[in-house]
Design a protein around this motif. Structure first.
Motif, PDB file in Angstrom:
ATOM      1  N   SER A  99       0.821  -1.203   0.000  1.00 41.92           N
ATOM      2  CA  SER A  99       0.000   0.000   0.000  1.00 41.92           C
ATOM      3  C   SER A  99       0.856   1.254   0.000  1.00 41.92           C
ATOM      4  N   ARG A 100       1.963   1.228   0.720  1.00 43.95           N
ATOM      5  CA  ARG A 100       2.863   2.381   0.754  1.00 43.95           C
ATOM      6  C   ARG A 100       3.490   2.617  -0.618  1.00 43.95           C
ATOM      7  N   ALA A 101       3.772   1.540  -1.336  1.00 47.78           N
ATOM      8  CA  ALA A 101       4.394   1.660  -2.654  1.00 47.78           C
ATOM      9  C   ALA A 101       3.430   2.226  -3.696  1.00 47.78           C
ATOM     10  N   ALA A 105      -5.426   1.061  -1.452  1.00 46.97           N
ATOM     11  CA  ALA A 105      -5.744   0.119  -0.376  1.00 46.97           C
ATOM     12  C   ALA A 105      -5.346  -1.300  -0.776  1.00 46.97           C
ATOM     13  N   ALA A 106      -4.826  -2.034   0.192  1.00 48.33           N
ATOM     14  CA  ALA A 106      -4.432  -3.426  -0.019  1.00 48.33           C
ATOM     15  C   ALA A 106      -5.240  -4.310   0.929  1.00 48.33           C
ATOM     16  N   PHE A 107      -5.525  -5.515   0.483  1.00 48.56           N
ATOM     17  CA  PHE A 107      -6.405  -6.432   1.216  1.00 48.56           C
ATOM     18  C   PHE A 107      -5.779  -7.823   1.308  1.00 48.56           C
ATOM     19  N   ALA A 108      -6.162  -8.566   2.343  1.00 49.43           N
ATOM     20  CA  ALA A 108      -5.757  -9.959   2.495  1.00 49.43           C
ATOM     21  C   ALA A 108      -6.994 -10.798   2.762  1.00 49.43           C
ATOM     22  N   ILE A 109      -7.060 -11.948   2.107  1.00 52.03           N
ATOM     23  CA  ILE A 109      -8.194 -12.853   2.323  1.00 52.03           C
ATOM     24  C   ILE A 109      -7.687 -14.275   2.550  1.00 52.03           C
ATOM     25  N   ALA A 120      -7.700  -8.793   6.647  1.00 55.58           N
ATOM     26  CA  ALA A 120      -6.864  -7.617   6.923  1.00 55.58           C
ATOM     27  C   ALA A 120      -6.986  -6.631   5.772  1.00 55.58           C
ATOM     28  N   ARG A 121      -6.764  -5.342   6.103  1.00 58.08           N
ATOM     29  CA  ARG A 121      -6.845  -4.289   5.095  1.00 58.08           C
ATOM     30  C   ARG A 121      -5.923  -3.157   5.515  1.00 58.08           C
ATOM     31  N   HIS A 122      -5.247  -2.555   4.547  1.00 61.47           N
ATOM     32  CA  HIS A 122      -4.398  -1.397   4.840  1.00 61.47           C
ATOM     33  C   HIS A 122      -4.776  -0.272   3.888  1.00 61.47           C
ATOM     34  N   VAL A 123      -5.159   0.877   4.453  1.00 62.27           N
ATOM     35  CA  VAL A 123      -5.584   2.021   3.655  1.00 62.27           C
ATOM     36  C   VAL A 123      -4.359   2.796   3.177  1.00 62.27           C
ATOM     37  N   GLY A 124      -4.371   3.171   1.898  1.00 62.29           N
ATOM     38  CA  GLY A 124      -3.241   3.869   1.307  1.00 62.29           C
ATOM     39  C   GLY A 124      -3.295   5.374   1.498  1.00 62.29           C
ATOM     40  N   THR A 125      -2.423   6.080   0.768  1.00 62.82           N
ATOM     41  CA  THR A 125      -2.282   7.533   0.925  1.00 62.82           C
ATOM     42  C   THR A 125      -2.925   8.315  -0.210  1.00 62.82           C
ATOM     43  N   HIS A 126      -3.321   7.648  -1.281  1.00 64.53           N
ATOM     44  CA  HIS A 126      -3.952   8.360  -2.392  1.00 64.53           C
ATOM     45  C   HIS A 126      -5.268   8.983  -1.914  1.00 64.53           C
ATOM     46  N   PRO A 127      -5.603  10.194  -2.403  1.00 60.87           N
ATOM     47  CA  PRO A 127      -6.818  10.872  -1.914  1.00 60.87           C
ATOM     48  C   PRO A 127      -8.101  10.069  -2.090  1.00 60.87           C
ATOM     49  N   VAL A 128      -8.169   9.265  -3.144  1.00 62.49           N
ATOM     50  CA  VAL A 128      -9.363   8.454  -3.385  1.00 62.49           C
ATOM     51  C   VAL A 128      -9.027   6.992  -3.085  1.00 62.49           C
ATOM     52  N   GLN A 129      -9.600   6.451  -2.036  1.00 65.89           N
ATOM     53  CA  GLN A 129      -9.362   5.070  -1.642  1.00 65.89           C
ATOM     54  C   GLN A 129     -10.583   4.220  -2.001  1.00 65.89           C
ATOM     55  N   VAL A 219      -2.768 -20.640   0.721  1.00 69.52           N
ATOM     56  CA  VAL A 219      -3.577 -20.535   1.939  1.00 69.52           C
ATOM     57  C   VAL A 219      -4.218 -19.158   2.109  1.00 69.52           C
ATOM     58  N   ALA A 220      -3.785 -18.191   1.322  1.00 67.14           N
ATOM     59  CA  ALA A 220      -4.318 -16.836   1.433  1.00 67.14           C
ATOM     60  C   ALA A 220      -4.042 -16.115   0.121  1.00 67.14           C
ATOM     61  N   ALA A 221      -4.428 -14.852   0.065  1.00 63.83           N
ATOM     62  CA  ALA A 221      -4.127 -14.029  -1.110  1.00 63.83           C
ATOM     63  C   ALA A 221      -4.200 -12.573  -0.726  1.00 63.83           C
ATOM     64  N   ILE A 222      -3.506 -11.733  -1.488  1.00 62.26           N
ATOM     65  CA  ILE A 222      -3.521 -10.295  -1.261  1.00 62.26           C
ATOM     66  C   ILE A 222      -3.949  -9.610  -2.551  1.00 62.26           C
ATOM     67  N   SER A 223      -4.420  -8.373  -2.438  1.00 65.03           N
ATOM     68  CA  SER A 223      -4.847  -7.645  -3.626  1.00 65.03           C
ATOM     69  C   SER A 223      -4.750  -6.149  -3.392  1.00 65.03           C
ATOM     70  N   VAL A 224      -4.787  -5.407  -4.479  1.00 63.25           N
ATOM     71  CA  VAL A 224      -4.843  -3.951  -4.463  1.00 63.25           C
ATOM     72  C   VAL A 224      -5.981  -3.541  -5.377  1.00 63.25           C
ATOM     73  N   ALA A 225      -6.806  -2.611  -4.924  1.00 53.61           N
ATOM     74  CA  ALA A 225      -7.955  -2.151  -5.713  1.00 53.61           C
ATOM     75  C   ALA A 225      -7.874  -0.649  -5.928  1.00 53.61           C
ATOM     76  N   SER A 226      -8.295  -0.217  -7.120  1.00 56.33           N
ATOM     77  CA  SER A 226      -8.344   1.204  -7.402  1.00 56.33           C
ATOM     78  C   SER A 226      -9.367   1.465  -8.498  1.00 56.33           C
ATOM     79  N   THR A 227      -9.519   2.727  -8.862  1.00 50.78           N
ATOM     80  CA  THR A 227     -10.451   3.080  -9.929  1.00 50.78           C
ATOM     81  C   THR A 227      -9.877   2.638 -11.268  1.00 50.78           C
ATOM     82  N   LEU A 228     -10.754   2.481 -12.240  1.00 50.80           N
ATOM     83  CA  LEU A 228     -10.338   1.992 -13.550  1.00 50.80           C
ATOM     84  C   LEU A 228      -9.262   2.876 -14.187  1.00 50.80           C
ATOM     85  N   ASP A 229      -9.377   4.200 -14.017  1.00 41.88           N
ATOM     86  CA  ASP A 229      -8.408   5.081 -14.669  1.00 41.88           C
ATOM     87  C   ASP A 229      -7.025   5.017 -14.036  1.00 41.88           C
ATOM     88  N   ARG A 230      -6.920   4.458 -12.836  1.00 40.67           N
ATOM     89  CA  ARG A 230      -5.611   4.281 -12.198  1.00 40.67           C
ATOM     90  C   ARG A 230      -5.025   2.893 -12.428  1.00 40.67           C
TER      91      ARG A 230
END
Length: 255
Positions: A99-101, A105-109, A120-129, A219-230
């Motif tokens: 998320s810092r990179a 926002a990054a997620f774990a399932i 788990a979830r970590h909120v990033g620094t971009h203005p739109v999360q 046993v798990a997975a991580i992901s990053v989500a954002s808007t389509l234009d990003r």
């Protein structure tokens, strides 16, 4: 209401089904062939086939290869709750680094039977999360990027069982279908990481990657989500690299 006698047909069927299930659970990851199940449970072949059909349909049993039967995806939920806090703590630094990179926002399932469970979830620094899911959210395995990455990392028989178990629920997620999910699984395997958009949440695209334990099992997975234009293709590839590097640096021996 009077109790059913212990030898009534329903009780007999349940008892026999549990005998078959116990034998499969005791066999571990290798599983058992039908002839071995007949011997272990003391049942006729036709009876074992009927019981297996029901257990397969419910996701309690899955096929491994053509002839062996192993524990199915629904049984994964039995052991999952005790492992969740430790898994979340181990994945938290990975989510923070990713998320810092990227600023998103990054997620774990983890998997619970045919479902994914956000731990788990970590909120990033971009203005739109894009906080597509919260900790505790459960949804069919595969409709989100992390769940798709984990689903694609499973053996074929478990993938088939999960998709079949979720068949009726999938259309509620952006019109997802079993056929479409199977295509996404194949694409994820070819690419090495997942990307999916407009299914779990409209206007969002996410990339995900499976996380394995010390034995190499997913046993798990991580992901990053954002808007389509990003999320142009080049950035998707960059996200995959950041996730891979974070896992290699912080969990070199698996989670």
């Amino acid at each position: 209401m009077a109790e059913a006698p212990l030898d009534d047909p329903g009780s007999r069927t349940l008892r026999r089904g549990l005998q078959v299930l116990d034998a499969i659970l005791a066999s571990g990851r290798d599983g058992l062939r039908v002839i071995e199940l007949c011997r272990a449970a003391g049942l006729e072949r036709a009876t074992v086939y009927r019981l297996l059909a029901t257990l397969l349909e419910g996701g309690h049993v899955a096929r491994r290869g053509r002839f062996h039967y192993v524990a199915g995806p629904r049984l994964a939920a039995v052991a999952a709750p005790t492992a969740l806090p430790n898994m979340a703590m181990r994945l938290a630094p990975v989510l923070e680094r990713v998320s810092r990179a990227c600023g998103d926002a990054a997620f774990a399932i983890v998997r619970e039977g045919p479902a994914s469970h956000c731990i788990a979830r970590h909120v990033g620094t971009h203005p739109v999360q894009i906080l597509v899911i919260q900790v505790g959210t459960r949804q069919p395995l595969g409709v989100g990027a992390a769940g798709l990455a984990l689903l694609a990392a499973l053996p074929d028989d478990e993938v088939d069982a999960c998709i079949a178990a979720n068949a009726q629920a999938l259309p509620h997620y952006g019109g997802m279908t079993p056929e479409r999910l199977a295509i996404l699984v194949r694409a994820t395997r070819e690419r090495g990481w997942s990307v999916v958009g407009n299914h779990a949440t409209q206007g969002v695209l996410a990339a995900g990657m499976a996380v394995r334990n010390a034995e190499g099992a997913p046993v798990a997975a991580i992901s990053v989500a954002s808007t389509l234009d990003r999320m142009p293709r080049e950035r998707q590839q960059l996200l995959a690299r950041w996730m891979r590097e974070a896992l290699a640096a912080l969990l070199p021996n698996g989670v």
